[in-house]
Design an enzyme around this catalytic site. Structure first.
Site, PDB file in Angstrom:
ATOM      1  N   SER A 116      12.141 -10.826  76.443  1.00 56.76           N
ATOM      2  CA  SER A 116      11.979 -11.339  75.088  1.00 56.76           C
ATOM      3  C   SER A 116      10.861 -10.621  74.351  1.00 56.76           C
ATOM      4  CB  SER A 116      11.657 -12.839  75.140  1.00 56.76           C
ATOM      5  OG  SER A 116      11.235 -13.314  73.887  1.00 56.76           O
ATOM      6  N   TYR A 140       6.158 -19.570  77.352  1.00 59.56           N
ATOM      7  CA  TYR A 140       7.470 -18.919  77.413  1.00 59.56           C
ATOM      8  C   TYR A 140       7.311 -17.403  77.474  1.00 59.56           C
ATOM      9  CZ  TYR A 140      11.796 -16.814  75.763  1.00 59.56           C
ATOM     10  OH  TYR A 140      12.901 -16.012  75.645  1.00 59.56           O
ATOM     11  N   LYS A 144       8.205 -14.559  80.574  1.00 55.33           N
ATOM     12  CA  LYS A 144       9.041 -13.370  80.423  1.00 55.33           C
ATOM     13  C   LYS A 144       8.281 -12.114  80.846  1.00 55.33           C
ATOM     14  CE  LYS A 144      12.976 -15.016  79.188  1.00 55.33           C
ATOM     15  NZ  LYS A 144      14.164 -14.851  80.056  1.00 55.33           N
TER      16      LYS A 144
END
Length: 322
Positions: A116, A140, A144
């Site tokens: 991402s 998050y 990643k």
């Protein structure tokens, strides 16, 4: 045979369609927490379960003679990750580690990881390249980035060709039944508000950008899927590949501009957005440089923002008739 984890989800199902249309054999593993079997083409096997289930993974890899994996399964809401970091690290990092462990034990030689643009965080760069320093602003994004490190290390240690693909802001649909059914991304979130007779909600209008709203690189999900096919073919041809690549268009669109496009495409013109507080973990501007992926995979985005919105709207209308 390719295993697509999360293959019944929004992005995963587009990857499944792209690979099967190109003649690749595919099996899907999905716990269906965010996926729907209806999205899968006829004849594609679905194994229901979690990527945290090592025994299930070992059986699926063995029974389907899997020699390549596209790992799409993950939790992906930035705000939720701020509230539930331990959950996100378990699902995204431990889940990936479990998949890589099973892959290494089964002798899998090709591994594509869905990463991402959230790995980057705040930057002054006009276009973010793969060499831009990574400073994630959310758990998050951290998961990643940690995932990319895991993939690179496992690939080197176990002889796997690898590609980590950094998605920018994904929107659109190849067909109505494959549309995004969640409301955490901007486009479906605006659709939901408009359908309820409410103004679109914009999170912050005081960013250091031309109109004060966040600027993002929006990429059609069909382009994201075609990039996965290009990566899969590269890993098949190049067993020593160790790639980290952006998937984007190189074009920045502000949230306010995107809301205006949505209004035009849906017939809701002239609606003034409601401005709310900034969301935790949102950088002001993140726009991709797509030069590296063009050079490595001969890939370029084909669809523009209007096409993304119109295809997403067709999917929304199919699910909400009348």
């Amino acid at each position: 045979m390719w295993l697509i984890t999360g293959g019944a989800g929004y992005i995963g199902s587009h990857v499944v369609r792209e690979l099967t249309a190109a003649g690749e054999g595919v099996v899907v593993l999905d716990d269906l927490s965010g996926g729907d079997p209806v999205r899968l083409p006829a004849g594609v096997p679905l194994e229901r379960g979690s990527v945290l289930d090592a025994e299930l993974l070992a059986r699926v890899l063995r029974d389907h003679a899997v020699d390549g994996i596209v790992h799409v399964a993950a939790k992906k809401q930035v705000g939720e990750s701020v509230e539930r970091p331990l959950y996100y690290y378990r699902e995204n990092v431990e889940g990936l580690r479990t998949v890589l462990d099973a892959a290494a034990a089964a002798g899998v030689r090709r591994f594509v990881f869905s990463s991402s643009a959230a790995v980057y965080g705040p930057t002054d760069a006009d276009l973010v390249t793969e060499r831009t320093p990574c400073a994630p602003m959310s758990p998050y994004g951290e998961t990643k980035l940690a995932g990319e490190w895991l993939v690179a290390a496992a690939g080197k240690a176990h002889g796997m060709a690898t590609a980590s693909l950094r998605y920018f802001n994904v929107a659109g649909a190849a067909s109505p039944e494959l549309a995004d059914t969640g409301v955490s991304n901007l486009v479906p979130m605006v659709f939901q508000r408009l359908a309820a007779g409410q103004p679109p909600l914009v999170f912050g209008d005081d960013y250091p950008t031309p109109d004060g709203t966040c600027v993002r690189d929006y990429v059609h999900v069909r382009d994201v899927a075609s990039a996965h096919l290009a990566a899969a073919r590269r890993l098949t041809a190049d067993p020593d590949a160790a790639l980290v690549l952006n998937i984007g268009t190189g074009v920045g669109v502000s949230v306010a501009e995107m809301v205006a496009v949505i209004g035009e495409a849906t017939g809701h013109t002239g609606v003034t957005p409601e401005v709310g507080p900034r969301r935790p973990g949102d950088p002001a501007r993140v726009v991709a440089s797509a030069e590296a992926i063009a050079g490595e995979l001969d890939w370029r985005a084909r669809y523009d923002v209007r096409q993304m919105v119109e295809s997403a709207w067709a999917g929304w209308q199919a699910r909400h008739p009348g």
